[in-house]
Design a protein around this motif. Structure first.
Motif, short mmCIF file in Angstrom:
data_model
loop_
_atom_site.label_atom_id
_atom_site.label_comp_id
_atom_site.label_asym_id
_atom_site.label_seq_id
_atom_site.Cartn_x
_atom_site.Cartn_y
_atom_site.Cartn_z
N MET A 1 49.50 40.68 50.99
CA MET A 1 48.80 41.03 49.76
C MET A 1 47.44 40.33 49.78
O MET A 1 47.37 39.13 50.06
CB MET A 1 49.65 40.51 48.59
CG MET A 1 49.00 40.58 47.26
SD MET A 1 50.25 40.48 45.95
CE MET A 1 50.62 38.76 45.97
N LEU A 2 46.40 41.10 49.50
CA LEU A 2 45.05 40.53 49.43
C LEU A 2 44.59 40.55 47.98
O LEU A 2 44.62 41.59 47.33
CB LEU A 2 44.09 41.39 50.28
CG LEU A 2 42.60 41.10 50.12
CD1 LEU A 2 42.24 39.72 50.65
CD2 LEU A 2 41.76 42.17 50.83
N ARG A 3 44.20 39.37 47.48
CA ARG A 3 43.68 39.31 46.12
C ARG A 3 42.25 38.78 46.12
O ARG A 3 41.93 37.84 46.85
CB ARG A 3 44.57 38.42 45.23
CG ARG A 3 45.82 39.17 44.81
CD ARG A 3 46.69 38.35 43.91
NE ARG A 3 47.35 37.29 44.65
CZ ARG A 3 48.20 36.43 44.10
NH1 ARG A 3 48.46 36.49 42.81
NH2 ARG A 3 48.78 35.51 44.84
N THR B 1 31.45 32.70 41.36
CA THR B 1 32.33 32.20 42.42
C THR B 1 33.19 33.36 42.90
O THR B 1 33.76 34.07 42.08
CB THR B 1 33.23 31.07 41.85
OG1 THR B 1 32.38 30.03 41.37
CG2 THR B 1 34.16 30.52 42.92
N GLN B 2 33.26 33.54 44.20
CA GLN B 2 34.01 34.66 44.76
C GLN B 2 35.10 34.13 45.70
O GLN B 2 34.84 33.25 46.52
CB GLN B 2 33.08 35.58 45.52
CG GLN B 2 31.86 36.00 44.69
CD GLN B 2 31.21 37.28 45.17
OE1 GLN B 2 31.04 38.21 44.39
NE2 GLN B 2 30.87 37.37 46.43
N VAL B 3 36.28 34.68 45.56
CA VAL B 3 37.43 34.14 46.29
C VAL B 3 38.27 35.27 46.87
O VAL B 3 38.48 36.29 46.21
CB VAL B 3 38.32 33.32 45.30
CG1 VAL B 3 39.56 32.78 46.00
CG2 VAL B 3 37.53 32.18 44.67
N ALA B 4 38.73 35.10 48.10
CA ALA B 4 39.70 36.04 48.69
C ALA B 4 40.96 35.25 49.05
O ALA B 4 40.86 34.18 49.68
CB ALA B 4 39.12 36.70 49.95
N MET B 5 42.09 35.76 48.63
CA MET B 5 43.37 35.07 48.89
C MET B 5 44.32 36.02 49.58
O MET B 5 44.45 37.17 49.17
CB MET B 5 44.04 34.70 47.55
CG MET B 5 43.35 33.61 46.79
SD MET B 5 43.94 33.55 45.07
CE MET B 5 45.69 33.46 45.29
N VAL B 6 45.00 35.54 50.61
CA VAL B 6 46.02 36.37 51.27
C VAL B 6 47.37 35.68 51.07
O VAL B 6 47.52 34.49 51.33
CB VAL B 6 45.71 36.53 52.77
CG1 VAL B 6 46.83 37.29 53.47
CG2 VAL B 6 44.39 37.27 52.96
N SER B 7 48.34 36.46 50.58
CA SER B 7 49.68 35.92 50.32
C SER B 7 50.72 36.84 50.92
O SER B 7 50.44 38.01 51.22
CB SER B 7 49.97 35.84 48.82
OG SER B 7 48.89 35.32 48.12
N THR B 8 51.93 36.32 51.02
CA THR B 8 53.05 37.19 51.42
C THR B 8 53.31 38.18 50.29
O THR B 8 52.96 37.93 49.13
CB THR B 8 54.31 36.35 51.66
OG1 THR B 8 54.57 35.58 50.49
CG2 THR B 8 54.15 35.42 52.86
#
Ligand SMILES: Cc1ncc(COP(=O)(O)O)c(C=O)c1O
Length: 284
Positions: free
Chosen positions: A89-91, A105-112
């Protein structure tokens, strides 16, 4: 869900255990921020450009100003490479930043991915209807109500999900005044009579789901006509089958609504066909 990788604008990859926001960011103070969630298939985020475009629109609606979608794309690629897992999952988040900040502020998070989605798809989910207490026309014509905006002010949506679980169901469907069907807390809603699929119109102030748009395109190929509009709860309740759509849960059959079976009470053929079509599109 486990956070696998994190990338932050101006910094690049950051240890997921490291703090990245300040308490004077309005994202924290007032939940004024925008986000996107997309599913990654075989290492490729599905319809990333559409998600970035929607994020830019949401950011503008919550007065964040212009965001840098190219940088977000780079941050997403960095985080995906670091996560080194194909189906995740990319948020993406954009916040106004500290008081006086010149750029968001810009953020990319990768989760299961959440567990158990395919099991739920096989069994089908139970929905309960939850009143939002809003006139949909008023919502759509009142931009400050942020209808259709993916802002991080999702506490109401999460409270509706929790209420659905308290009532022994899996998910909720929001109703506007007049019992008009709107959307789920994190999904769009669909139902079928014969070869016609019904889904609430975007003019009701609901989120323009990227999956919803994909299914509108795929429906014709699967032999279905799509009708968008303002439909009352009883229209959904009396349908031959129903399902929800979202990036992460994909096409999820609905087998029960307010403790009564929908159609035969089993997952239906349109949900199955459209789920297959969605997966095919994602693997192209
Ligand atoms: C309120 C709401 N409606 C619909 C959706 C489905 O949108 P998408 O298909 O773009 O994931 C979401 C997704 O999170 C949502 O939050």
């Amino acid at each position: 869900m486990t956070l696998l990788a994190l990338a932050v604008g101006g910094r690049g990859l950051v240890d997921p255990d490291e703090p990245i926001l300040h308490v004077d960011d309005e994202a924290f103070l007032r939940s004024r921020a925008a986000f996107e969630t997309t599913r990654v298939y075989g290492g490729r985020p599905f319809k990333l450009d559409e998600h970035l475009a929607r994020l830019a629109g949401s950011a503008a609606r919550v007065e964040i100003g212009e965001i840098d979608t190219q940088e977000l794309g780079r941050l997403a690629a960095l985080a995906l490479e670091a996560a080194a897992a194909p189906d995740v999952m990319l948020r993406l988040f954009v916040t106004p930043g500290r008081d006086g900040a010149v750029s968001p502020t810009q953020v990319a998070m990768v989760s299961t991915l959440p567990e158990g989605l395919d099991e739920l798809r096989t069994r089908g989910i139970r929905l309960v209807s939850i009143q939002l207490g809003l006139d949909p026309e008023l919502r759509a014509s009142s931009p400050w109500l942020l209808g259709g905006v993916k802002s991080t002010s999702y506490a109401v949506n999460m409270a509706a999900e929790a209420e659905a679980k308290r009532r022994g169901a899996d998910d909720a469907v929001f109703l506007g005044s007049g019992d008009v069907v709107l959307e789920g807390p994190v999904t769009n809603v669909w139902w079928r009579y014969d070869e016609v699929l019904y889904t609430p119109a975007l003019e009701l102030g609901i989120l323009a789901g990227v999956t919803r748009a994909t299914l509108v395109e795929e429906a014709a190929g699967a032999g279905y006509e799509v009708r968008e509009g303002a439909f009352p709860l009883e229209h959904l309740a009396g349908a031959d089958e129903a399902f929800t759509s979202s990036s992460i849960r994909e096409v999820m059959p609905v087998v029960e609504l307010d403790a009564a079976p929908v159609g035969s009470g089993a997952p239906g053929p349109a949900a199955r066909e459209l789920q297959n079509a969605l997966r095919q599109e994602a693997s192209r």
